[in-house]
Design a protein around this motif. Sequence first.
Motif, PDB file in Angstrom:
ATOM      1  N   GLY A 103       0.843  -0.976   0.199  1.00  0.00           N
ATOM      2  CA  GLY A 103       0.014   0.564   0.003  1.00  0.00           C
ATOM      3  C   GLY A 103       0.978   1.121   0.176  1.00  0.00           C
ATOM      4  O   GLY A 103       2.189   1.196  -0.937  1.00  0.00           O
ATOM      5  N   ALA A 104       0.298   2.354   0.587  1.00  0.00           N
ATOM      6  CA  ALA A 104       1.005   3.276   0.574  1.00  0.00           C
ATOM      7  C   ALA A 104       2.785   3.022   2.097  1.00  0.00           C
ATOM      8  O   ALA A 104       3.384   4.219   1.697  1.00  0.00           O
ATOM      9  CB  ALA A 104       0.004   4.617   1.611  1.00  0.00           C
ATOM     10  N   ALA A 105       2.525   1.479   2.004  1.00  0.00           N
ATOM     11  CA  ALA A 105       4.317   2.161   2.982  1.00  0.00           C
ATOM     12  C   ALA A 105       5.362   2.121   2.321  1.00  0.00           C
ATOM     13  O   ALA A 105       5.133   1.444   1.407  1.00  0.00           O
ATOM     14  CB  ALA A 105       3.783   0.689   4.027  1.00  0.00           C
ATOM     15  N   ILE A 106       6.397   2.301   3.735  1.00  0.00           N
ATOM     16  CA  ILE A 106       8.216   2.841   2.689  1.00  0.00           C
ATOM     17  C   ILE A 106       8.776   1.163   3.174  1.00  0.00           C
ATOM     18  O   ILE A 106       8.559   1.147   4.242  1.00  0.00           O
ATOM     19  CB  ILE A 106       8.673   3.763   2.893  1.00  0.00           C
ATOM     20  CG1 ILE A 106       7.955   4.640   1.872  1.00  0.00           C
ATOM     21  CG2 ILE A 106       9.691   3.193   2.453  1.00  0.00           C
ATOM     22  CD1 ILE A 106       8.579   5.733   1.867  1.00  0.00           C
ATOM     23  N   SER A 107       8.919   0.440   2.493  1.00  0.00           N
ATOM     24  CA  SER A 107       9.698  -0.978   3.218  1.00  0.00           C
ATOM     25  C   SER A 107      11.239  -0.556   3.057  1.00  0.00           C
ATOM     26  O   SER A 107      11.953  -0.055   2.429  1.00  0.00           O
ATOM     27  CB  SER A 107       9.905  -1.798   1.762  1.00  0.00           C
ATOM     28  OG  SER A 107      10.827  -3.044   2.340  1.00  0.00           O
ATOM     29  N   GLY A 108      12.279  -0.525   4.406  1.00  0.00           N
ATOM     30  CA  GLY A 108      12.911  -0.131   4.560  1.00  0.00           C
ATOM     31  C   GLY A 108      13.402   1.765   4.860  1.00  0.00           C
ATOM     32  O   GLY A 108      12.391   1.992   5.032  1.00  0.00           O
ATOM     33  N   SER A 109      14.215   2.321   4.959  1.00  0.00           N
ATOM     34  CA  SER A 109      15.260   3.989   5.013  1.00  0.00           C
ATOM     35  C   SER A 109      13.546   4.542   3.916  1.00  0.00           C
ATOM     36  O   SER A 109      14.065   3.971   2.957  1.00  0.00           O
ATOM     37  CB  SER A 109      16.415   3.684   4.864  1.00  0.00           C
ATOM     38  OG  SER A 109      16.217   3.298   3.929  1.00  0.00           O
ATOM     39  N   VAL A 110      13.639   5.203   4.916  1.00  0.00           N
ATOM     40  CA  VAL A 110      13.344   7.060   3.914  1.00  0.00           C
ATOM     41  C   VAL A 110      14.436   7.593   4.016  1.00  0.00           C
ATOM     42  O   VAL A 110      15.769   8.252   5.351  1.00  0.00           O
ATOM     43  CB  VAL A 110      12.053   7.378   5.065  1.00  0.00           C
ATOM     44  CG1 VAL A 110      11.378   8.519   3.924  1.00  0.00           C
ATOM     45  CG2 VAL A 110      11.190   6.639   4.730  1.00  0.00           C
ATOM     46  N   ARG A 111      14.453   7.903   2.381  1.00  0.00           N
ATOM     47  CA  ARG A 111      15.884   9.327   2.285  1.00  0.00           C
ATOM     48  C   ARG A 111      15.552  10.507   2.184  1.00  0.00           C
ATOM     49  O   ARG A 111      14.137  10.589   1.180  1.00  0.00           O
ATOM     50  CB  ARG A 111      16.513   8.372   1.586  1.00  0.00           C
ATOM     51  CG  ARG A 111      17.255   7.437   2.261  1.00  0.00           C
ATOM     52  CD  ARG A 111      18.386   7.237   2.978  1.00  0.00           C
ATOM     53  NE  ARG A 111      18.390   5.988   3.143  1.00  0.00           N
ATOM     54  CZ  ARG A 111      19.492   5.233   2.892  1.00  0.00           C
ATOM     55  NH1 ARG A 111      20.423   5.815   1.279  1.00  0.00           N
ATOM     56  NH2 ARG A 111      19.986   3.839   2.251  1.00  0.00           N
ATOM     57  N   ASP A 142      12.651  -2.207  -9.651  1.00  0.00           N
ATOM     58  CA  ASP A 142      12.052  -1.476  -7.809  1.00  0.00           C
ATOM     59  C   ASP A 142      10.925  -0.071  -8.083  1.00  0.00           C
ATOM     60  O   ASP A 142      11.010   0.092  -9.619  1.00  0.00           O
ATOM     61  CB  ASP A 142      13.903  -1.070  -7.175  1.00  0.00           C
ATOM     62  CG  ASP A 142      13.918  -1.839  -6.457  1.00  0.00           C
ATOM     63  OD1 ASP A 142      13.812  -3.422  -6.395  1.00  0.00           O
ATOM     64  OD2 ASP A 142      15.609  -1.426  -6.206  1.00  0.00           O
ATOM     65  N   ASP A 143      10.296  -0.514  -7.042  1.00  0.00           N
ATOM     66  CA  ASP A 143       8.950   0.532  -6.769  1.00  0.00           C
ATOM     67  C   ASP A 143       9.495   0.728  -5.718  1.00  0.00           C
ATOM     68  O   ASP A 143       9.543   0.794  -4.543  1.00  0.00           O
ATOM     69  CB  ASP A 143       7.215  -0.096  -6.417  1.00  0.00           C
ATOM     70  CG  ASP A 143       7.030  -0.647  -7.774  1.00  0.00           C
ATOM     71  OD1 ASP A 143       7.366  -0.343  -8.798  1.00  0.00           O
ATOM     72  OD2 ASP A 143       5.649  -1.406  -7.485  1.00  0.00           O
TER      73      ASP A 143
END
Length: 427
Positions: A103-111, A142-143
């Motif tokens: 969904g709207a979640a991010i997997s891993g780090s946010v840069r 990758d998305d």
Amino acid sequence: MRPARRTATRRTALVVLALSLAAAGLAGTTSVSADEHPGGRAWFTSWAQSQQDLAGTPLHDQSVRMITHLSQGGDALRVRIQNTFGTTPLTIDAATVGRSGHGAAISGSVRAVTFGGRRNVVVPPGGEVWSDAAGLPSRPQDDIAVSLSVAGTATPGEHTTGLRTNYLSPAGSGDHTAEADGDAYTQTVQSTYLVSAVDVHNAALKGTIVTYGSSVVDGVGSTNCGPGCTETGTNRRWPDDLARRIASEIPVEGQLAVANGGISGTTSSAACPDIPDFAVGLDAGARLERDVLALHGVTGVIYYYGTNDLADGCNAAQILASYRAVFQRLHTAGIKVYVTPITPRPGYTDQNNLDRFTVGSWVKKWNTCSGTCDGVPDLDQVLKDPLKPNSINPAYDNGDGIHANIAGQQAIADFISLPMLGSSTTH
């Protein structure tokens, strides 16, 4: 498919864009980094969706999270934000990138993403901005979630054929760009807002191929997996399929990125008498600078235009005049051109089909468009019904007689010569 909407705001925006083009030679570009146009070949556009209109609803002090699908990866990336059709400044007060999760979640780090070293930027009406490099490693397919916080009120530019779900936080909710969980993004849209391209930093790549055309390039039909079956967000456009072929079949030393430059409903020629309002000013020549030449590392273009030209009243001479003009500009820029003949369409008159034949014969002459292009991927041969060559093969028909379903999209990608595309890197 063609959107029906065009507002007075859009008309005003076209005037603003025209004035910007006249004054600056292209839509106003905000310079944000000395590395924006690197002298070396390290930055390549890996994803694109061209802006074509203003969204129907303004944004107000809220965040957007747009999901982009990379054809190639790298050790860093940067994004292009556009205000092409906006009539007021667009203020971005924060931006981030991260790998898309569920969904709207991010997997891993946010840069964090900066612009000339600052976390905020103002994009003028008719303008665009490239970000600084963000140190997020990525891989082919990758998305990548691009999150932007819009300050104040602005109507965003959009690409309507997003063919996936993108996310908004509620109006007035402010900056949620750094949040990985995605819980704040409670609203969804099917268009892509504001973000029009993503570059990757990868010195091993040899070039970017831009697929350029109308809805057949844009991806209409690529969600059709059969009767009663629809796939959204699975990236089954033929340019996506082509990118996967390149990644798996071309040796590592010859890898190419693919960027989609399709806009539904547009024409090659600006001279067609029946061009609908929403497509005025978006013909192949008018948007070439923005949607091809301003991208990075472009070595080749697959040109798939003409079906709307015939439907909108153009004849073969007008279409071929536009081809020659665009091909010359691309060659002047050192970009090779690969052209497909016009594919079938129901409703064509006998004269339309005669013009289609004339254009196709010119394109296929010497396999070089009579010496003006560099190769011919004959996608008309792929799609046509062998028993009724003015119709699409039923196995590949999306149901409208114009666009390819998922099987047809894959057949198109499988037909294109990878050695031909590889030749674009050896000028």
